[in-house]
Design an enzyme around this catalytic site. Structure first.
Site, PDB file in Angstrom:
ATOM      1  N   ARG A   1       0.837  -1.211   0.000  1.00 40.06           N
ATOM      2  CA  ARG A   1       0.000   0.000   0.000  1.00 40.06           C
ATOM      3  C   ARG A   1       0.872   1.263   0.000  1.00 40.06           C
ATOM      4  O   ARG A   1       0.557   2.249   0.662  1.00 40.06           O
ATOM      5  CB  ARG A   1      -0.933   0.045   1.227  1.00 40.06           C
ATOM      6  CG  ARG A   1      -1.979  -1.057   1.291  1.00 40.06           C
ATOM      7  CD  ARG A   1      -3.001  -0.902   0.163  1.00 40.06           C
ATOM      8  NE  ARG A   1      -4.167  -1.744   0.370  1.00 40.06           N
ATOM      9  CZ  ARG A   1      -4.248  -3.035  -0.013  1.00 40.06           C
ATOM     10  NH1 ARG A   1      -3.240  -3.627  -0.602  1.00 40.06           N
ATOM     11  NH2 ARG A   1      -5.368  -3.710   0.190  1.00 40.06           N
TER      12      ARG A   1
ATOM     13  N   SER B   1     -10.759  -0.726   3.019  1.00 43.04           N
ATOM     14  CA  SER B   1     -10.017  -0.845   4.287  1.00 43.04           C
ATOM     15  C   SER B   1      -9.647   0.546   4.774  1.00 43.04           C
ATOM     16  O   SER B   1      -9.042   1.318   4.035  1.00 43.04           O
ATOM     17  CB  SER B   1      -8.722  -1.627   4.075  1.00 43.04           C
ATOM     18  OG  SER B   1      -8.980  -2.901   3.565  1.00 43.04           O
TER      19      SER B   1
ATOM     20  N   GLU C   1      -5.362   4.166   5.913  1.00 43.81           N
ATOM     21  CA  GLU C   1      -5.072   3.910   4.498  1.00 43.81           C
ATOM     22  C   GLU C   1      -5.545   5.038   3.576  1.00 43.81           C
ATOM     23  O   GLU C   1      -4.758   5.547   2.780  1.00 43.81           O
ATOM     24  CB  GLU C   1      -5.657   2.568   4.068  1.00 43.81           C
ATOM     25  CG  GLU C   1      -4.767   1.897   3.042  1.00 43.81           C
ATOM     26  CD  GLU C   1      -5.513   1.272   1.913  1.00 43.81           C
ATOM     27  OE1 GLU C   1      -5.192   1.596   0.761  1.00 43.81           O
ATOM     28  OE2 GLU C   1      -6.407   0.461   2.184  1.00 43.81           O
TER      29      GLU C   1
HETATM   30  N1  EPU Z   1     -10.781 -10.787  10.241  1.00 45.80           N
HETATM   31  C1  EPU Z   1     -11.575 -10.918  11.344  1.00 45.80           C
HETATM   32  N2  EPU Z   1     -12.601 -10.035  11.525  1.00 45.80           N
HETATM   33  C2  EPU Z   1     -12.850  -9.033  10.647  1.00 45.80           C
HETATM   34  C3  EPU Z   1     -12.027  -8.891   9.514  1.00 45.80           C
HETATM   35  C4  EPU Z   1     -10.991  -9.787   9.339  1.00 45.80           C
HETATM   36  O1  EPU Z   1     -11.381 -11.812  12.181  1.00 45.80           O
HETATM   37  O2  EPU Z   1     -13.803  -8.278  10.872  1.00 45.80           O
HETATM   38  C5  EPU Z   1      -9.710 -11.773  10.028  1.00 45.80           C
HETATM   39  C6  EPU Z   1     -10.048 -12.710   8.864  1.00 45.80           C
HETATM   40  O3  EPU Z   1     -10.798 -13.811   9.289  1.00 45.80           O
HETATM   41  C7  EPU Z   1      -8.676 -13.101   8.365  1.00 45.80           C
HETATM   42  C8  EPU Z   1      -7.847 -11.853   8.604  1.00 45.80           C
HETATM   43  O4  EPU Z   1      -8.533 -11.094   9.601  1.00 45.80           O
HETATM   44  O5  EPU Z   1      -8.140 -14.146   9.153  1.00 45.80           O
HETATM   45  C9  EPU Z   1      -7.643 -11.020   7.339  1.00 45.80           C
HETATM   46  O6  EPU Z   1      -8.927 -10.624   6.839  1.00 45.80           O
HETATM   47  P1  EPU Z   1      -9.231 -10.501   5.255  1.00 45.80           P
HETATM   48  O7  EPU Z   1      -8.761 -11.721   4.563  1.00 45.80           O
HETATM   49  O8  EPU Z   1     -10.669 -10.142   5.119  1.00 45.80           O
HETATM   50  O9  EPU Z   1      -8.314  -9.376   4.715  1.00 45.80           O
HETATM   51  P2  EPU Z   1      -7.790  -8.016   5.359  1.00 45.80           P
HETATM   52  O10 EPU Z   1      -6.387  -8.223   5.804  1.00 45.80           O
HETATM   53  O11 EPU Z   1      -8.747  -7.512   6.370  1.00 45.80           O
HETATM   54  C10 EPU Z   1      -6.716  -7.124   3.148  1.00 45.80           C
HETATM   55  C11 EPU Z   1      -6.785  -5.890   2.287  1.00 45.80           C
HETATM   56  C12 EPU Z   1      -8.077  -5.878   1.497  1.00 45.80           C
HETATM   57  C13 EPU Z   1      -8.106  -7.108   0.605  1.00 45.80           C
HETATM   58  C14 EPU Z   1      -8.002  -8.354   1.492  1.00 45.80           C
HETATM   59  C15 EPU Z   1      -7.881  -9.639   0.689  1.00 45.80           C
HETATM   60  C16 EPU Z   1      -5.505  -4.194   3.441  1.00 45.80           C
HETATM   61  C17 EPU Z   1      -5.521  -2.926   4.218  1.00 45.80           C
HETATM   62  N3  EPU Z   1      -6.690  -4.707   3.122  1.00 45.80           N
HETATM   63  O12 EPU Z   1      -7.779  -7.032   4.081  1.00 45.80           O
HETATM   64  O13 EPU Z   1      -8.058  -4.711   0.668  1.00 45.80           O
HETATM   65  O14 EPU Z   1      -9.297  -7.159  -0.150  1.00 45.80           O
HETATM   66  O15 EPU Z   1      -6.816  -8.274   2.320  1.00 45.80           O
HETATM   67  O16 EPU Z   1      -6.634  -9.713   0.084  1.00 45.80           O
HETATM   68  O17 EPU Z   1      -4.430  -4.691   3.136  1.00 45.80           O
HETATM   69  C18 EPU Z   1      -8.781  -2.447   0.569  1.00 45.80           C
HETATM   70  O18 EPU Z   1      -7.589  -2.141   0.534  1.00 45.80           O
HETATM   71  O19 EPU Z   1      -9.692  -1.580   0.553  1.00 45.80           O
HETATM   72  C19 EPU Z   1      -9.148  -3.852   0.695  1.00 45.80           C
HETATM   73  C20 EPU Z   1     -10.396  -4.252   0.809  1.00 45.80           C
END
Ligand code: EPU
Length: 341
Positions: free
Chosen positions: A162, A232, A328
């Protein structure tokens, strides 16, 4: 080229924040962009893409310019690769579908990311195991300081998670006019995330993968047309090996992803969720009830309220985990200190 005065931007940012621009213009070519920049003279220039990763103040002084260059060129290369050059104003998801429909691989995992192509390099958009930097060849831009057209290669973009040179050294100095990607006809599905493999089955097409990613996103992430948000709201924090071991001793189930430099990336959404904040609402803002990393605007709120709300969330995470969350979406209109209050 038409320049509008006191232009309402509330429909041009996915957070739905009220904002008026002193001056606003669209630029559909490098020439019209140069004309807008010369009209702006020495006043501040703010570049608006799809408005999906931006926090707008109530009033933006100077010129707001929205690049709307719409060209799309697909150039077949000898080795099965295809070079794709697109204007900054092209909708990112439309490009993903246009490429995947042609059987081109490389950006299918980035389906449904909101925003315009010109903004994609700025935060090096990424999802489901792929980042823009994996396929970007070069970026064409206009340097606001010199009025010159410049092309810079991917390795000069200083890409990180990012992050890019456009958020640092070149922040507020350039307007991206087009991006060039290198895609491939050779199938290369990247299905390591979640249950993507089960969703697409064996031998999927690039379009199958894009559709499966779209389905995952629709299940978790709010559609900004229905509930205002900027995706995010925080980056996933990078912490030292020592800190991750300490945290794991208290939270053995904590998601953590080892990075090549020995640090680990933590899941900010998981931490916010653990604080019991998922679905929490105060005033006009809330934490999304299906993905705690996304803050939503229920309408009627201001940028300052959003920043206060997000500070409460970040403080709670810091109190519980000792981890600092970084925002972000970017603040438009000047430096942070000048912007807040
Ligand atoms: N999780 C929770 N509770 C929540 C959200 C997440 O327990 O409310 C846990 C999930 O179960 C998982 C971990 O946290 O074990 C990661 O969650 P997720 O896979 O949903 O991805 P993220 O890390 O929250 C990042 C990106 C997203 C992208 C996803 C998938 C960033 C800041 N965000 O989110 O990007 O879609 O991975 O690759 O890196 C964006 O930038 O706007 C965005 C949506």
């Amino acid at each position: 080229m038409r320049i509008f005065s006191e232009h309402d931007l509330s429909q041009l940012n996915t957070l739905g924040l009220p904002c008026v621009a002193e001056q606003f213009a669209e630029a559909d070519s490098s020439d019209s962009l140069l004309a807008v920049l010369s009209e702006a003279r020495n006043n501040a220039v703010t570049v608006l893409g799809g408005g999906s990763n931006l926090i707008l103040p109530p009033y933006l002084h100077g010129m707001v310019v929205q690049p709307t260059m719409a060209e799309r060129h697909f150039e077949p290369l000898a080795n099965g690769g295809v070079r794709v050059r697109v204007g900054a104003g092209v909708n990112w998801h439309e490009l993903v579908i246009a490429a995947a429909s042609r059987g081109l691989w490389g950006i299918e995992n980035l389906a449904l990311i909101p925003g315009h192509c010109g903004a994609a390099p700025i935060q090096n958009i990424g999802a489901y195991g792929v980042e823009l930097s994996d396929v970007l060849e070069c970026v064409e831009l206009v340097d606001i300081r010199t009025g010159k057209r410049v092309s810079i290669d991917a390795d000069e973009c200083e890409f990180g998670y990012r992050d890019s040179v456009f958020k640092r050294r070149l922040d507020s100095c350039v307007v991206i006019t087009s991006i060039t990607l290198r895609l491939s006809r050779r199938p290369q599905p990247r299905l390591g995330y979640g249950d993507l493999v089960e969703r697409v089955g064996g031998s999927p097409s690039a379009l199958d993968v894009a559709e499966a990613v779209g389905a995952v996103r629709r299940e978790k992430l709010p559609d900004p047309r229905q509930l205002a948000n900027a995706g995010s709201f925080f980056k996933n924090p990078l912490v030292s090996a020592r800190q991750v071991q300490m945290l794991l001793s208290s939270y053995p189930d904590m998601p953590h992803y080892l990075q090549s430099d020995g640090r680990s990336k933590l899941a900010a959404g998981w931490m916010i969720d653990q604080c019991g904040l998922k679905g929490w609402r105060e005033g006009h803002f809330g934490v999304h009830d299906r993905q705690a990393l996304v803050l939503v605007h229920h309408g009627g709120g201001s940028a300052q309220e959003l920043l206060d709300f997000s500070a409460t969330v970040a403080n709670e995470v810091n109190r519980r985990f000792g981890v600092t969350l970084e925002r972000e979406p970017r603040l438009a209109g000047g430096g942070e200190a000048e912007w807040v209050n």
